[in-house]
Scaffold this motif. Structure first.
Motif, short mmCIF file in Angstrom:
data_model
loop_
_atom_site.label_atom_id
_atom_site.label_comp_id
_atom_site.label_asym_id
_atom_site.label_seq_id
_atom_site.Cartn_x
_atom_site.Cartn_y
_atom_site.Cartn_z
N LYS A 255 0.83 -1.21 0.00
CA LYS A 255 0.00 0.00 0.00
C LYS A 255 0.86 1.25 0.00
O LYS A 255 0.61 2.20 -0.75
CB LYS A 255 -0.93 -0.03 1.22
CG LYS A 255 -1.82 1.20 1.40
CD LYS A 255 -1.22 2.18 2.41
CE LYS A 255 -1.09 1.55 3.79
NZ LYS A 255 -0.48 2.47 4.78
N TRP B 119 -6.18 7.16 -0.21
CA TRP B 119 -5.16 6.17 0.07
C TRP B 119 -4.37 6.46 1.35
O TRP B 119 -3.75 5.56 1.92
CB TRP B 119 -4.18 6.08 -1.10
CG TRP B 119 -4.69 5.22 -2.22
CD1 TRP B 119 -5.59 5.58 -3.20
CD2 TRP B 119 -4.35 3.86 -2.48
NE1 TRP B 119 -5.82 4.52 -4.04
CE2 TRP B 119 -5.06 3.46 -3.63
CE3 TRP B 119 -3.50 2.95 -1.85
CZ2 TRP B 119 -4.96 2.17 -4.15
CZ3 TRP B 119 -3.40 1.67 -2.37
CH2 TRP B 119 -4.12 1.30 -3.51
N GLU C 93 -5.80 -7.86 0.66
CA GLU C 93 -5.64 -7.51 -0.75
C GLU C 93 -6.76 -8.16 -1.54
O GLU C 93 -7.13 -9.30 -1.30
CB GLU C 93 -4.29 -7.97 -1.29
CG GLU C 93 -4.03 -7.50 -2.71
CD GLU C 93 -2.60 -7.76 -3.16
OE1 GLU C 93 -2.22 -7.24 -4.23
OE2 GLU C 93 -1.88 -8.49 -2.47
N ASP D 112 -6.77 -4.25 -5.70
CA ASP D 112 -7.26 -3.24 -4.77
C ASP D 112 -7.04 -3.73 -3.33
O ASP D 112 -6.54 -4.83 -3.12
CB ASP D 112 -8.74 -2.96 -5.01
CG ASP D 112 -9.01 -2.32 -6.37
OD1 ASP D 112 -8.04 -1.85 -7.01
OD2 ASP D 112 -10.18 -2.30 -6.79
N TYR E 60 -12.70 1.02 1.11
CA TYR E 60 -12.20 0.33 -0.08
C TYR E 60 -11.23 1.23 -0.83
O TYR E 60 -11.52 2.40 -1.09
CB TYR E 60 -13.37 -0.03 -1.00
CG TYR E 60 -12.99 -0.97 -2.13
CD1 TYR E 60 -12.94 -2.34 -1.92
CD2 TYR E 60 -12.68 -0.49 -3.39
CE1 TYR E 60 -12.61 -3.21 -2.94
CE2 TYR E 60 -12.34 -1.35 -4.43
CZ TYR E 60 -12.30 -2.71 -4.19
OH TYR E 60 -11.96 -3.57 -5.21
N SER F 212 -9.24 1.56 -4.34
CA SER F 212 -9.09 1.10 -5.73
C SER F 212 -7.86 1.75 -6.36
O SER F 212 -7.64 2.95 -6.20
CB SER F 212 -10.33 1.45 -6.55
OG SER F 212 -10.12 1.17 -7.92
N HIS F 213 -7.09 0.96 -7.10
CA HIS F 213 -5.89 1.49 -7.75
C HIS F 213 -6.17 1.93 -9.19
O HIS F 213 -5.30 2.48 -9.84
CB HIS F 213 -4.78 0.43 -7.75
CG HIS F 213 -5.04 -0.72 -8.67
ND1 HIS F 213 -6.01 -1.66 -8.43
CD2 HIS F 213 -4.46 -1.08 -9.84
CE1 HIS F 213 -6.01 -2.56 -9.40
NE2 HIS F 213 -5.09 -2.23 -10.28
N HIS G 153 -14.14 2.97 -4.93
CA HIS G 153 -13.03 3.68 -4.28
C HIS G 153 -13.55 4.69 -3.26
O HIS G 153 -14.37 5.55 -3.56
CB HIS G 153 -12.19 4.41 -5.32
CG HIS G 153 -10.98 5.08 -4.76
ND1 HIS G 153 -10.02 4.41 -4.05
CD2 HIS G 153 -10.58 6.38 -4.81
CE1 HIS G 153 -9.07 5.26 -3.69
NE2 HIS G 153 -9.39 6.46 -4.13
N GLU H 203 -13.85 -7.80 -4.44
CA GLU H 203 -13.86 -6.80 -5.52
C GLU H 203 -15.10 -5.93 -5.39
O GLU H 203 -16.19 -6.42 -5.10
CB GLU H 203 -13.86 -7.49 -6.89
CG GLU H 203 -12.58 -8.22 -7.23
CD GLU H 203 -12.57 -9.66 -6.76
OE1 GLU H 203 -11.62 -10.39 -7.10
OE2 GLU H 203 -13.50 -10.05 -6.03
N ASP H 204 -14.95 -4.64 -5.65
CA ASP H 204 -16.06 -3.73 -5.38
C ASP H 204 -17.32 -4.08 -6.16
O ASP H 204 -18.43 -3.94 -5.65
CB ASP H 204 -15.66 -2.26 -5.58
CG ASP H 204 -15.07 -1.95 -6.94
OD1 ASP H 204 -14.84 -2.89 -7.74
OD2 ASP H 204 -14.82 -0.76 -7.20
#
Length: 209
Positions: A97, A116, A124, A129, A145, A147-148, A154, A178-179
């Motif tokens: 992160k 972030w 992870e 994400d 959450y 998200s990259h 996010h 996962e979102d």
């Protein structure tokens, strides 16, 4: 909690899901937690720390729907369940992160980057994400959450605490992190996962929970 996770795996197995053996380790000893905190140079957030010490040092609960399983449109992105956190992974996760922050999201003045910062990662996500605990004074303890890659989730609040997160997540079968898998079960960016919302009631009925 262990019995509830075993029930999730049993019910999803009845649907034809591929399930992995449940990992539910004994609680961590204080010295084990202290060693990890020394490596992190940071205290593990209180609520999560209490769970590690009193419930389990490591939990993995995984199931995957069969390819031919038919889902209603509300759940078209849902394909698995995956609760996966533990004391032994925290150093690597938070190093990763921090790497994302240094290389990609360094500006706390940017609205996307800011999310972030001041976060403690505990899981992870399969797409890269992260699930995190907020360390900022105004939102301490909330599950956020990260998200990259501009994911819809996010910055969403998934729960107000780690304890609440576990309780609510288990009720909907630990649907994938996962979102796009859990977003059908939240009503707003700040409301968190709601196991009693209409979609959750429909989903729970489908899988027998």
């Amino acid at each position: 909690m262990k019995e509830k996770l075993q029930d999730v795996l049993a019910k999803t197995r009845c649907l034809g899901c591929d399930t992995h053996e449940l990992i539910f380790a004994p609680p961590a000893e204080e010295q084990e937690v202290a060693i990890v905190e020394e490596m992190l140079k940071l205290q593990i957030p209180d609520d999560f720390r209490a769970i590690l010490r009193s419930l389990s040092a490591k939990v993995q609960c995984t199931w995957v729907l069969p390819d031919d399983f038919t889902l209603p449109n509300e759940f078209r992105g849902l394909f698995c369940g995956n609760m996966n956190w533990g004391l032994d992974s925290l150093k690597e996760l938070n190093d990763n992160k921090d790497g994302w922050i240094r290389e990609v999201f360094p500006n706390p003045g940017d609205s996307y980057d800011k999310i972030w910062h001041n976060k403690f990662v505990f899981q992870e996500v399969g797409n890269g994400d992260f699930l995190s605990i907020d360390l900022s004074p105004e939102n301490t303890g909330k599950i956020i959450y990260l998200s990259h890659d501009d994911g819809e989730g996010h910055g969403y609040t998934m729960a107000n605490s780690f304890t609440e997160f576990l309780a609510r997540w288990v009720q909907i079968g630990c649907v994938g992190a996962e979102d796009w898998q859990w977003l059908p079960f939240v009503e707003s960016k700040s409301s968190g996962i709601d196991p009693e919302c209409p979609n959750a009631i429909l989903w729970r009925k489908m899988i027998g929970l």
